[in-house]
Design a protein around this motif. Structure first.
Motif, PDB file in Angstrom:
ATOM      1  N   ALA A 273       0.888  -1.113   0.090  1.00 45.05           N
ATOM      2  CA  ALA A 273       0.055  -0.201   0.096  1.00 45.05           C
ATOM      3  C   ALA A 273       0.836   1.383  -0.049  1.00 45.05           C
ATOM      4  O   ALA A 273       0.520   2.010  -0.834  1.00 45.05           O
ATOM      5  CB  ALA A 273      -0.844   0.059   0.959  1.00 45.05           C
ATOM      6  N   MET A 274       1.961   1.291   0.797  1.00 41.67           N
ATOM      7  CA  MET A 274       2.875   2.266   0.615  1.00 41.67           C
ATOM      8  C   MET A 274       3.482   2.680  -0.719  1.00 41.67           C
ATOM      9  O   MET A 274       3.681   3.928  -1.014  1.00 41.67           O
ATOM     10  CB  MET A 274       4.145   2.238   1.712  1.00 41.67           C
ATOM     11  N   ILE A 275       3.962   1.628  -1.521  1.00 40.28           N
ATOM     12  CA  ILE A 275       4.315   1.761  -2.646  1.00 40.28           C
ATOM     13  C   ILE A 275       3.307   2.465  -3.549  1.00 40.28           C
ATOM     14  O   ILE A 275       3.592   3.378  -4.372  1.00 40.28           O
ATOM     15  CB  ILE A 275       4.870   0.333  -3.195  1.00 40.28           C
ATOM     16  N   GLY A 276       2.100   1.947  -3.427  1.00 39.40           N
ATOM     17  CA  GLY A 276       1.092   2.547  -4.323  1.00 39.40           C
ATOM     18  C   GLY A 276       0.851   4.035  -3.971  1.00 39.40           C
ATOM     19  O   GLY A 276       0.712   5.071  -4.890  1.00 39.40           O
ATOM     20  N   HIS A 277       0.942   4.398  -2.624  1.00 45.73           N
ATOM     21  CA  HIS A 277       0.787   5.702  -2.414  1.00 45.73           C
ATOM     22  C   HIS A 277       2.241   6.554  -2.802  1.00 45.73           C
ATOM     23  O   HIS A 277       1.779   7.714  -3.312  1.00 45.73           O
ATOM     24  CB  HIS A 277       0.691   5.858  -0.587  1.00 45.73           C
ATOM     25  N   ASP A 296      -4.231  -5.831  -5.028  1.00 43.79           N
ATOM     26  CA  ASP A 296      -5.099  -4.833  -4.455  1.00 43.79           C
ATOM     27  C   ASP A 296      -4.557  -3.689  -3.625  1.00 43.79           C
ATOM     28  O   ASP A 296      -5.137  -2.642  -3.452  1.00 43.79           O
ATOM     29  CB  ASP A 296      -6.457  -5.500  -3.831  1.00 43.79           C
ATOM     30  N   HIS A 297      -3.631  -4.033  -2.848  1.00 44.49           N
ATOM     31  CA  HIS A 297      -2.987  -3.358  -1.754  1.00 44.49           C
ATOM     32  C   HIS A 297      -2.492  -1.879  -2.482  1.00 44.49           C
ATOM     33  O   HIS A 297      -2.556  -0.783  -2.262  1.00 44.49           O
ATOM     34  CB  HIS A 297      -2.244  -4.075  -0.855  1.00 44.49           C
ATOM     35  N   VAL A 298      -1.778  -2.169  -3.637  1.00 45.20           N
ATOM     36  CA  VAL A 298      -1.111  -1.159  -4.390  1.00 45.20           C
ATOM     37  C   VAL A 298      -2.120  -0.302  -4.968  1.00 45.20           C
ATOM     38  O   VAL A 298      -2.325   0.945  -4.821  1.00 45.20           O
ATOM     39  CB  VAL A 298      -0.119  -1.687  -5.660  1.00 45.20           C
ATOM     40  N   LEU A 299      -3.325  -0.926  -5.533  1.00 48.55           N
ATOM     41  CA  LEU A 299      -4.467  -0.227  -6.013  1.00 48.55           C
ATOM     42  C   LEU A 299      -5.131   0.708  -4.668  1.00 48.55           C
ATOM     43  O   LEU A 299      -5.167   1.823  -4.999  1.00 48.55           O
ATOM     44  CB  LEU A 299      -5.625  -1.107  -6.432  1.00 48.55           C
ATOM     45  N   ASN A 300      -5.132   0.233  -3.656  1.00 52.39           N
ATOM     46  CA  ASN A 300      -5.725   0.876  -2.486  1.00 52.39           C
ATOM     47  C   ASN A 300      -4.700   1.945  -2.334  1.00 52.39           C
ATOM     48  O   ASN A 300      -5.531   3.038  -1.571  1.00 52.39           O
ATOM     49  CB  ASN A 300      -6.070  -0.168  -1.435  1.00 52.39           C
ATOM     50  N   GLY A 301      -3.481   1.868  -2.081  1.00 50.17           N
ATOM     51  CA  GLY A 301      -2.665   2.720  -1.731  1.00 50.17           C
ATOM     52  C   GLY A 301      -2.964   4.132  -2.671  1.00 50.17           C
ATOM     53  O   GLY A 301      -2.771   5.169  -2.347  1.00 50.17           O
TER      54      GLY A 301
END
Length: 369
Positions: A273-277, A296-301
């Motif tokens: 998620a941090m990487i997505g953010h 989905d964690h990258v997307l959610n970030g």
């Protein structure tokens, strides 16, 4: 910045147009065409650096990408023996590359190239470019050095093989985008910011390097708080796999083009998620990012970054690749959900990051005796 890409008779694409934003996320099942889309950029860049563009043709196999034979590059059901790449930039420049496929000799011959020479000054063809493949370099006792790639071209390597050398050379330079400065670190130096952002994955991480110029090698050591330093082989894959991503993102000035495959590899959900953010942050300050991911964690970030106002929803493009059968021919279809100011997505095609919901629905059903 690249705004639109049109592919004709290239691999799994018969005739496909894809709009890009400052941040473009590519998703879909395996072998649905995501990597092939990225390979279109890599083929043009690879051919240019091998002096085949704009006057000769395509280099199908090289440092960036290996397609195989010319037949492998041609769409299987092509109605005409022609491969085309059409790229449009936001400043109204447009480049069209056309190639003829010779079935007898199995080669791709140049037919026409763009008439605007300044196209070859864009980030797709200059040093403001990074491509990191999904198969990056894992922990090693020592890492490669390359004065040409690192000092002259400012490259990290497609597998991140020069990441340690890159960090050694540019460690004390300030990152070019102040908005990426981590809130817990006062210094803007690359080494301090890398350590601060790495702390989101593994708290308290400090990175040091040791250069051995006579041997052409550099080693990395990691420490935590007051601990003794540990060599890279003793801290797991996640740290080493993420280092080149952080370097590419933090060291890139506005105007850079970054192509990134599977940034989630070897990371726990919070790190993903941090990487997505972080990708959303860098895209908000003039760096164009195209990322292929199954997370989905990258997307959610990214969605959280939109929700918090860190990036405008219109600057984010989402594309879901899926294989369909049409007239006994396998084709790639691209569906493009939209994201709004609240970080919500207007529709979720079947297979678009919905496996959690499907699994949860199954678990809510009574277990069969």
């Amino acid at each position: 910045m690249i705004k639109l890409v049109k592919l004709k008779n290239f691999k799994c694409f018969e005739d496909q147009s894809i709009h890009l934003g400052s941040l473009t996320l590519l998703s879909g099942l395996n072998s649905s065409g995501k990597s092939s889309f990225i390979q279109a950029f890599l083929l043009l860049r690879q051919s240019y650096f091998q002096d085949l563009l704009p006057n000769i043709g395509l280099s199908l196999n090289g440092e960036l990408v290996c397609i195989g034979t010319a037949q492998d590059a041609l769409f299987e059901g092509a109605k005409e023996d022609e491969i085309g790449f059409n790229i449009s930039w936001g400043d109204s420049r447009e480049g069209l590359w056309l190639f003829n496929y010779d079935r007898v000799s199995d080669v791709v011959r140049l037919k026409s190239t763009p008439t605007i020479s300044s196209i070859y000054e864009t980030s797709l063809f200059n040093n403001d470019f990074h491509y990191l493949t999904a198969e990056r370099i894992g922990p090693r006792p020592f890492f490669e050095t390359s004065d040409f790639q690192v000092s002259q071209r400012k490259q990290i390597g497609t597998r991140g093989e020069y990441a340690a050398h890159f960090l050694s050379v540019y460690r004390d330079e300030n990152i070019p985008n102040a908005i990426l400065k981590h809130q817990t670190e006062e210094s803007s130096s690359l080494i301090k910011q890398i350590s601060a952002w790495m702390g989101e994955i593994s708290p308290g991480t400090r990175i040091e390097r040791k250069l051995s110029p006579d041997m052409g090698l550099v080693s990395l050591q990691f420490s935590y708080g007051l601990s003794n330093p540990y060599r890279a082989t003793n801290v797991g894959f996640g740290i080493t796999y993420t280092l080149p991503i952080l370097l590419a993102v933090l060291a890139s000035p506005p105007g850079t083009l970054i192509l990134l495959e599977n940034p989630e590899a070897h990371l726990h959900p919070k790190g993903q998620a941090m990487i997505g953010h972080l990708l959303a942050l860098v895209a908000s300050c003039g760096v164009q990012v195209i990322v292929e991911t199954h997370s989905d964690h990258v997307l959610n970030g990214i969605r959280l970054a939109v929700h918090s106002g860190k990036i405008k929803p219109e600057d984010v493009r989402l594309h879901f690749f899926q294989r369909i059968e049409q007239n006994d021919q396998a084709l790639t279809q691209v569906v493009s959900p939209q994201i709004d100011r609240n970080g919500r997505i207007d529709h979720w095609p079947d297979g678009f990051f919905d496996e959690w919901d499907k699994s949860l629905d199954a678990l809510l059903e009574p277990a069969q005796e």
